[in-house]
Design a protein around this motif. Sequence first.
Motif, short mmCIF file in Angstrom:
data_model
loop_
_atom_site.label_atom_id
_atom_site.label_comp_id
_atom_site.label_asym_id
_atom_site.label_seq_id
_atom_site.Cartn_x
_atom_site.Cartn_y
_atom_site.Cartn_z
N LEU A 1 9.64 -0.52 6.74
CA LEU A 1 8.89 -0.36 5.50
C LEU A 1 9.09 0.98 4.83
CD1 LEU A 1 5.37 -1.92 6.24
CD2 LEU A 1 7.13 -2.81 4.72
N ALA A 2 9.14 2.05 5.64
CA ALA A 2 9.14 3.40 5.08
C ALA A 2 9.89 4.35 6.01
CB ALA A 2 7.70 3.88 4.88
N GLY B 1 14.11 7.25 1.55
CA GLY B 1 13.64 5.94 1.12
C GLY B 1 14.79 5.04 0.66
N LEU C 1 16.63 2.99 3.15
CA LEU C 1 15.99 1.74 3.56
C LEU C 1 16.03 0.69 2.46
CD1 LEU C 1 12.76 3.12 5.30
CD2 LEU C 1 14.77 2.18 6.42
N ASN C 2 15.96 1.16 1.23
CA ASN C 2 15.90 0.24 0.10
C ASN C 2 16.74 0.81 -1.04
OD1 ASN C 2 15.16 -1.29 -2.21
ND2 ASN C 2 13.16 -1.75 -1.32
N LEU D 1 10.08 5.41 -4.63
CA LEU D 1 9.66 5.66 -3.25
C LEU D 1 8.20 5.28 -3.05
CD1 LEU D 1 10.29 6.87 -0.44
CD2 LEU D 1 9.55 9.08 -1.35
N CYS E 1 7.91 1.98 -0.87
CA CYS E 1 7.70 2.42 0.51
C CYS E 1 6.24 2.75 0.80
CB CYS E 1 8.57 3.64 0.83
SG CYS E 1 10.31 3.27 1.07
N PHE F 1 3.74 0.32 2.99
CA PHE F 1 3.35 0.94 4.26
C PHE F 1 1.84 0.96 4.41
CE2 PHE F 1 1.93 4.64 6.64
CZ PHE F 1 2.65 4.55 7.82
#
Length: 201
Positions: A35-36, A154, A157-158, A167, A171, A175
């Motif tokens: 997630l983050a 961030g 991850l994405n 972000l 995220c 989260f």
Amino acid sequence: MKKTQLFTTKNLVRMALMASIASVLMYFEFPLPFLAPDFYRMDFSEVPVLVAGFMMGPLAAVCVELLKILIIFFIKGSYTAGVGELANFLTGCVLVLPPVLLMQGQPSKKRLVVGSVVGVLLLMLAAGLLNYFLLLPLYAKLLQVPLEVYIQAGAALNGHIVDLKGLIVLCVLPFNLVKGALVTTVAGILYARIGNQLKRY
């Protein structure tokens, strides 16, 4: 619960115990890497705060939350001059107070669910605003790293994250949605099972 009823020796001991458990739980933090970024870590320290609130009311929850933060502050210190601890206190309170307030008087599963949903939504709002306007800029300044470093973490991850707003939205908000949902669920189940026994002591 009235103030005069809250600050009895019995309740002071209860609050001190719950704050101690909460401060210990803060050490068992862990990331949610799906997630983050890893610098966002969750723990279950708000569970004892919620249980204290269900037992003794909203003022008790605030007191336990404050005691938890103070214990950690004096043990570990702070590199944010207390700002991070204040943010932790505020986000903790906005999560726990709605379910605690709704469970006063006529507790029910429906009230618990509604209060928990409101608490989680307020947590997301508070965390988003605090991270955007205060915490991430402050950490970047104190640690002397560009804010872009947090954004890039961030983005790893994405790929849709290209700025601070991204972000926060992609995220920080998810989260805190997961964190709030897990904490309120665990606290609700725990209190349903042992709440009556705890009130006897």
